[in-house]
Design an enzyme around this catalytic site. Sequence first.
Site, PDB file in Angstrom:
ATOM      1  CD  GLU A 244      36.030  46.332  40.179  1.00 53.78           C
ATOM      2  OE1 GLU A 244      35.799  45.960  41.348  1.00 53.78           O
ATOM      3  OE2 GLU A 244      36.487  47.444  39.906  1.00 53.78           O
TER       4      GLU A 244
ATOM      5  CE1 TYR B  32      35.050  42.146  44.112  1.00 49.76           C
ATOM      6  CE2 TYR B  32      33.830  44.082  43.382  1.00 49.76           C
ATOM      7  CZ  TYR B  32      34.972  43.295  43.356  1.00 49.76           C
ATOM      8  OH  TYR B  32      36.030  43.650  42.556  1.00 49.76           O
TER       9      TYR B  32
ATOM     10  CD  GLU C 249      33.592  49.510  43.126  1.00 54.54           C
ATOM     11  OE1 GLU C 249      33.841  50.003  44.236  1.00 54.54           O
ATOM     12  OE2 GLU C 249      33.607  48.276  42.905  1.00 54.54           O
TER      13      GLU C 249
END
Length: 439
Positions: A341, A301, A224
């Site tokens: 992710e 996310y 990230e």
Amino acid sequence: MSGGGGGGGGGNGLLYPIVGFVSFIAFLLLSFGDWFDVIYGHTAAAKRPTFVQRNGTQFTVDGKPFYVNGWNSYWLMDHAVEERNRHRIRAMLQRGSGMGLTVCRTWAFNDGDYNALQISPGRFDERVFRALDYVIAESGRYGIRLVLCLVNNLKAYGGKTQYVKWAWEEGVGLSSSNDSFFYDPSIRTYFKNYVKTVLTRKNRLTGVEYRDDPTIFAWELINEPRCMTDKSGDTLQAEMSSFVKRIDGNHLLTVGLEGFYGPKSAKRLTVNPEVWAAEFGTDFIRNSKIPTIDFASVHIYPDHWTRKPDFEYQLRFAFRWMLSHIEDGDKELRKPILFTEFGLSTENKGFSHSNRDKLYRIILDVIYKSGLRKRSGAGTLVWQFLVEGMEEFNDDFGIVPWERQSTYKLFAEQSCRLARIQGALPSQLRHLRKLCTQR
Ligand SMILES: *[C@@H]1O[C@H](CO)[C@@H](O)[C@H](O)[C@H]1NC(C)=O
Ligand SMILES: *[C@@H]1O[C@H](CO)[C@@H](O)[C@H](O)[C@H]1NC(C)=O
């Protein structure tokens, strides 16, 4: 067509079950035909795994397309330092493999923290290296390939902050800004030394150098990355990827991006979750386009990234976010897109496990359909799986998959349907035969 009722000739009552049975057998033959083909066609390959490669927008293994159904367990090396914990690494790999999963993403770094692999620049703890040796060797045994990440942008396990601190302490740092990780020559040298040491490490258990080990799916430069001090995204266009490629020409390489579009991209307005996402000094397209980067990574996310509590909105966001990046992979980048992710936090309002399953399902469906159409959506790695009894490694995303039947089933089904597209890897055969006939 249940019950066989309705009109038509009486004979049909018997015919339908027979047709049903025959097509069921045909289905089995079709599905398993591929897998047996893999056994008989690749006996040599079955003994020695080969490197994952890329052909255009697809990953390939032995020349056949390879779509990823996998997971994150960032804790493997850290946990393996203590012998008494190693049963948990084994359990995770064994059970992951039992779900038909093929790839795990994990940290190959721990800088200056407790159980550090790199104690200080260029000083390594052999004990921790042996733990990483163990993780790689065990993964190989269970047919799991690893995405190994080389440093953290965040502070956990040292990260870029630790590198900056080291340079500062040794009086060679130019700036105390955490972003000097990306441009300070001394820090770049530290990081290059680190990378070289890891890539050329000879595994004490297998005797194979990491750079020559096909158990490793890919290297990831940094988890990230964000460089807030240079919003243009230029700073991240660094030469680190060609450095890796010079040492290791075998493995695929990715950056580790979350996938945000930068200030010059039109998609920052239409696809990014919110305005702030264009201000992290990253740009998904530019950073992923670098020729020495083999595939692009994206995180998902929806609840963390949008302040809209409406769950249906979050699902739509996740769906659009994926389609947009797959479109980029097909048209703009001509590279595979791996969703490295994704998750839903237990700490947000309205969290429920069934909502989490809904999100998972959408994400896994997109990849399955991408696979059917040979598009660039190349797979997913859920954040994150653990085994029982390791609460200290949990965050608000962790699950023990076999404790949740519905979740377990989603991932197992994904393994089965991906195998129907691509055939099974030799390491999957035994498990898939069991998993995919239970339904
Ligand atoms: C890459 O894919 C193309 C199109 O599917 C195929 O024609 C070609 O043979 C593949 N190349 C390799 C090296 O597998
Ligand atoms: C660097 O990051 C650390 C950890 O996030 C933070 O505590 C520190 O204040 C940052 N340093 C600077 C100069 O911003």
